[in-house]
Design an enzyme around this catalytic site. Structure first.
Site, PDB file in Angstrom:
ATOM      1  N   ASP A   1       0.850  -1.188   0.000  1.00  0.00           N
ATOM      2  CA  ASP A   1       0.000   0.000   0.000  1.00  0.00           C
ATOM      3  C   ASP A   1       0.889   1.242   0.000  1.00  0.00           C
ATOM      4  OD1 ASP A   1      -2.404   1.338  -0.056  1.00  0.00           O
ATOM      5  OD2 ASP A   1      -2.577   1.448   2.115  1.00  0.00           O
TER       6      ASP A   1
ATOM      7  N   TYR B   1       1.497   5.553  -0.446  1.00  0.00           N
ATOM      8  CA  TYR B   1       1.073   6.751   0.288  1.00  0.00           C
ATOM      9  C   TYR B   1       1.245   7.906  -0.680  1.00  0.00           C
ATOM     10  CZ  TYR B   1       0.980   9.803   4.526  1.00  0.00           C
ATOM     11  OH  TYR B   1       0.674  10.728   5.507  1.00  0.00           O
TER      12      TYR B   1
ATOM     13  N   HIS C   1      -3.568  14.182   0.828  1.00  0.00           N
ATOM     14  CA  HIS C   1      -3.793  13.283   1.950  1.00  0.00           C
ATOM     15  C   HIS C   1      -2.580  13.268   2.881  1.00  0.00           C
ATOM     16  CE1 HIS C   1      -5.013   9.796   4.272  1.00  0.00           C
ATOM     17  NE2 HIS C   1      -3.870   9.199   3.957  1.00  0.00           N
TER      18      HIS C   1
ATOM     19  N   ARG D   1       1.698  15.126  13.186  1.00  0.00           N
ATOM     20  CA  ARG D   1       3.017  15.685  13.508  1.00  0.00           C
ATOM     21  C   ARG D   1       3.054  17.214  13.513  1.00  0.00           C
ATOM     22  NH1 ARG D   1       3.839  11.552   9.979  1.00  0.00           N
ATOM     23  NH2 ARG D   1       3.908  13.012   8.238  1.00  0.00           N
TER      24      ARG D   1
ATOM     25  N   GLU E   1     -10.570   4.130   3.965  1.00  0.00           N
ATOM     26  CA  GLU E   1      -9.623   4.856   3.117  1.00  0.00           C
ATOM     27  C   GLU E   1      -9.963   4.551   1.661  1.00  0.00           C
ATOM     28  OE1 GLU E   1      -5.469   5.154   3.978  1.00  0.00           O
ATOM     29  OE2 GLU E   1      -5.730   4.516   6.051  1.00  0.00           O
TER      30      GLU E   1
ATOM     31  N   GLU F   1      -9.205   4.204  -2.000  1.00  0.00           N
ATOM     32  CA  GLU F   1      -7.995   3.949  -2.774  1.00  0.00           C
ATOM     33  C   GLU F   1      -8.326   3.215  -4.067  1.00  0.00           C
ATOM     34  OE1 GLU F   1      -4.849   2.131  -0.561  1.00  0.00           O
ATOM     35  OE2 GLU F   1      -5.344   3.152   1.323  1.00  0.00           O
TER      36      GLU F   1
ATOM     37  N   ASP G   1      -8.890   0.513   2.303  1.00  0.00           N
ATOM     38  CA  ASP G   1      -7.858   0.077   3.246  1.00  0.00           C
ATOM     39  C   ASP G   1      -8.282   0.527   4.643  1.00  0.00           C
ATOM     40  OD1 ASP G   1      -5.328  -1.041   3.973  1.00  0.00           O
ATOM     41  OD2 ASP G   1      -4.566   0.994   4.185  1.00  0.00           O
TER      42      ASP G   1
ATOM     43  N   ARG H   1      -7.509   4.344  13.607  1.00  0.00           N
ATOM     44  CA  ARG H   1      -6.630   5.504  13.735  1.00  0.00           C
ATOM     45  C   ARG H   1      -5.994   5.641  15.116  1.00  0.00           C
ATOM     46  NH1 ARG H   1      -5.438   6.506   8.561  1.00  0.00           N
ATOM     47  NH2 ARG H   1      -7.248   7.118   7.319  1.00  0.00           N
TER      48      ARG H   1
ATOM     49  N   GLN I   1      -3.299   3.121  15.236  1.00  0.00           N
ATOM     50  CA  GLN I   1      -2.249   3.569  14.317  1.00  0.00           C
ATOM     51  C   GLN I   1      -1.377   4.652  14.947  1.00  0.00           C
ATOM     52  OE1 GLN I   1      -3.816   5.267  10.711  1.00  0.00           O
ATOM     53  NE2 GLN I   1      -1.817   5.537   9.757  1.00  0.00           N
TER      54      GLN I   1
ATOM     55  N   TYR J   1       2.535   3.431  15.054  1.00  0.00           N
ATOM     56  CA  TYR J   1       3.179   3.623  13.754  1.00  0.00           C
ATOM     57  C   TYR J   1       4.636   4.091  13.842  1.00  0.00           C
ATOM     58  CZ  TYR J   1       3.156   8.786  13.338  1.00  0.00           C
ATOM     59  OH  TYR J   1       3.398  10.124  13.478  1.00  0.00           O
TER      60      TYR J   1
ATOM     61  N   LYS K   1      -3.921  -1.785  10.484  1.00  0.00           N
ATOM     62  CA  LYS K   1      -4.255  -2.001   9.075  1.00  0.00           C
ATOM     63  C   LYS K   1      -4.485  -3.467   8.713  1.00  0.00           C
ATOM     64  CE  LYS K   1      -3.210   2.288   7.463  1.00  0.00           C
ATOM     65  NZ  LYS K   1      -4.020   3.109   6.558  1.00  0.00           N
TER      66      LYS K   1
ATOM     67  N   THR L   1      -8.771  -5.443   4.375  1.00  0.00           N
ATOM     68  CA  THR L   1      -8.723  -4.546   3.212  1.00  0.00           C
ATOM     69  C   THR L   1      -9.747  -5.079   2.230  1.00  0.00           C
ATOM     70  OG1 THR L   1      -6.356  -4.102   3.520  1.00  0.00           O
ATOM     71  CG2 THR L   1      -7.291  -3.627   1.354  1.00  0.00           C
TER      72      THR L   1
ATOM     73  N   THR M   1      -4.640   6.414   0.285  1.00  0.00           N
ATOM     74  CA  THR M   1      -5.855   7.228   0.273  1.00  0.00           C
ATOM     75  C   THR M   1      -5.749   8.347  -0.754  1.00  0.00           C
ATOM     76  OG1 THR M   1      -6.154   6.786   2.608  1.00  0.00           O
ATOM     77  CG2 THR M   1      -7.401   8.614   1.691  1.00  0.00           C
TER      78      THR M   1
ATOM     79  N   GLU N   1      -9.570  12.843   7.772  1.00  0.00           N
ATOM     80  CA  GLU N   1      -9.456  14.176   7.184  1.00  0.00           C
ATOM     81  C   GLU N   1     -10.775  14.936   7.236  1.00  0.00           C
ATOM     82  OE1 GLU N   1      -6.857  13.781   3.374  1.00  0.00           O
ATOM     83  OE2 GLU N   1      -7.707  11.806   3.836  1.00  0.00           O
TER      84      GLU N   1
END
Length: 420
Positions: free
Chosen positions: A129, A131, A136, A145, A202, A204, A236, A240, A243, A247, A256, A260, A353, A367
């Site tokens: 997968d 990114y 996104h 972050r 997500e 995709e 996907d 959250r 995650q 992560y 994840k 899927t 995504t 989002e």
């Protein structure tokens, strides 16, 4: 170019004669799964067409349509794919009496889609997968972050990705169990264990690999398109809160790996050829091994519909387009193999995504709700920060031609509570 089929096909059907996607189905009267193609509200049994000796070139005596996956057909490469497409389009044309007027053959070969059972179309060995949507990545990065560190320093130089779990890829219609894992409370460690409270979708797209490459050899970007068989819709699913805790430093894991979802019909790259289009301007310029001339993005309209248990049809909560992806499929494949990694027939590569620049084009609840801070208001009067048990999510995608569509259908799944 619009083509006329002897079967009645609505103008807004995703499955026009220009499409002819491939999948695996089981007839309602029983029997083993086999390969078929979708045309309007019908499924054509390609094993029957194969046994009637309509394939004379690369596909003659191959027996690839009598199997329970597309892998053998996909491994043959583009000449065989083009032959199958040409033969089927010719057989289904309104001015060709060969199948149209042969009642016995039609009865064996043509099934109403509501009378068959669909299976996973491909035997998937590995799943990667990416990114690849800049909007996104910026949105999620700013939430996790902060805006100043939204994009990792490498993002504009390479197609970032993680290796997913092929064993938990499921078909549209399967229910999704709410996963459990570790979550960090607002006050900090220690983490708590329990069901996710931030279950998300997500939006995709995914690409299936046809012929692969030997271990230790890479696929030059100029040859990458020859290895791409076709595309599906991909959801996907993500937890959250799990995650966010797990992560760092290695990326997604339990957030994840629980599920899927993909759509059942694989739309070939050849059917999508008329809808190639430019993508976002890439600045800085990619390194030489990631540079390719021409347009390698696709103009695919994408929608997400959320339906609670109180709703009949649900609300469309996202409209976007696959051309918003920054790194195109050729770049993704070339980067994946540049180390000598061997891709195999049936491997699935997903875009990550797909989001656009505006709130209505965001391809995840993370989002759309700003990490749960701004709840989404539904027409039923309910609100959602993340998905609730009983919710159903539907992804839909199509390309719009002149009087016809080349579409992917839908991938719909319903959320079930955690295992007691």
């Amino acid at each position: 170019m619009q083509l006329d089929c002897f079967l009645d096909i609505a103008a807004d059907s995703h499955f026009s004669l220009q499409n002819l996607p491939f999948g695996v189905f089981q007839p309602g009267h029983g029997g083993r799964p086999r390969v078929g193609t979708r045309i309007g509200d019908y499924v054509m049994d390609l094993n029957v067409i194969e046994e009637a000796n309509f394939f004379k070139g690369q596909l003659q005596d191959q027996g690839v349509f009598a199997t329970s996956s597309l892998n053998a057909f996909m491994a043959l490469g583009r000449p065989a794919w083009l032959e199958a497409r040409a033969v089927l389009q010719n057989l289904l044309r309104s001015d060709n009496p060969t199948l149209r007027d042969n009642r016995g053959l039609r009865a064996r070969a043509i099934h109403a889609v509501d009378s068959v059972r669909l299976h996973l179309p491909v035997r998937i060995g590995d799943y990667t997968d990416f990114y690849s949507s800049l909007d996104h990545a910026r949105n999620v990065g700013s939430l996790f972050r902060g805006e100043k560190n939204a994009l990792p320093p490498n993002w504009l130089y390479l197609p970032a990705a993680y290796h997913g779990r092929a064993s938990s890829i499921v078909l549209s219609g399967e229910s999704i169990r709410r996963p459990r894992g570790q979550v960090l409370p607002p006050q900090g460690p220690p983490p708590r264990f329990g069901p996710t409270r931030a279950l998300d979708f997500e939006l995709e797209m995914g690409y299936f690999i046809g012929p692969g490459n030997p271990l230790g050899e890479s696929i030059p970007i100029e040859q990458s398109f020859e290895h791409l068989f076709g595309m599906v819709l991909v959801n996907d699913w993500s937890a959250r809160d799990i995650q966010r805790w797990e992560y760092q430093p290695l990326g997604p894991f339990l957030a994840k790996n629980f599920a899927t979802s993909i759509s059942p019909w694989v739309v070939t790259m050849d059917a999508l050829e008329p809808f190639r289009c430019p993508g976002p301007q890439q600045d800085p310029a990619p390194l030489p091994y990631l540079r390719i001339a021409g347009n390698w993005h696709f103009d695919i309209h994408l929608e997400v519909r959320l339906r609670s248990q109180q709703m009949q049809s649900g609300d469309v909560i996202c409209r976007t387009n696959s051309k918003n992806v920054y790194w195109n499929p050729c770049q993704q494949l070339a980067h994946h193999t540049i180390s000598g990694c061997n891709l195999c027939t049936g491997d699935l590569l997903a875009t990550g995504t797909i989001s656009g620049p505006d709130a209505g084009t965001y391809g995840s609840l993370l989002e759309l709700t700003r990490g749960g801070e701004l709840p989404l208001h539904l027409s039923s009067g309910e609100t959602r920060r993340f998905l609730a048990d009983g919710d159903s999510v539907t992804l839909e995608g199509w390309c719009q031609g002149d009087g016809y569509r080349v579409g992917f259908g839908r991938v719909t799944n319903r959320i079930l509570p955690e295992i007691a």
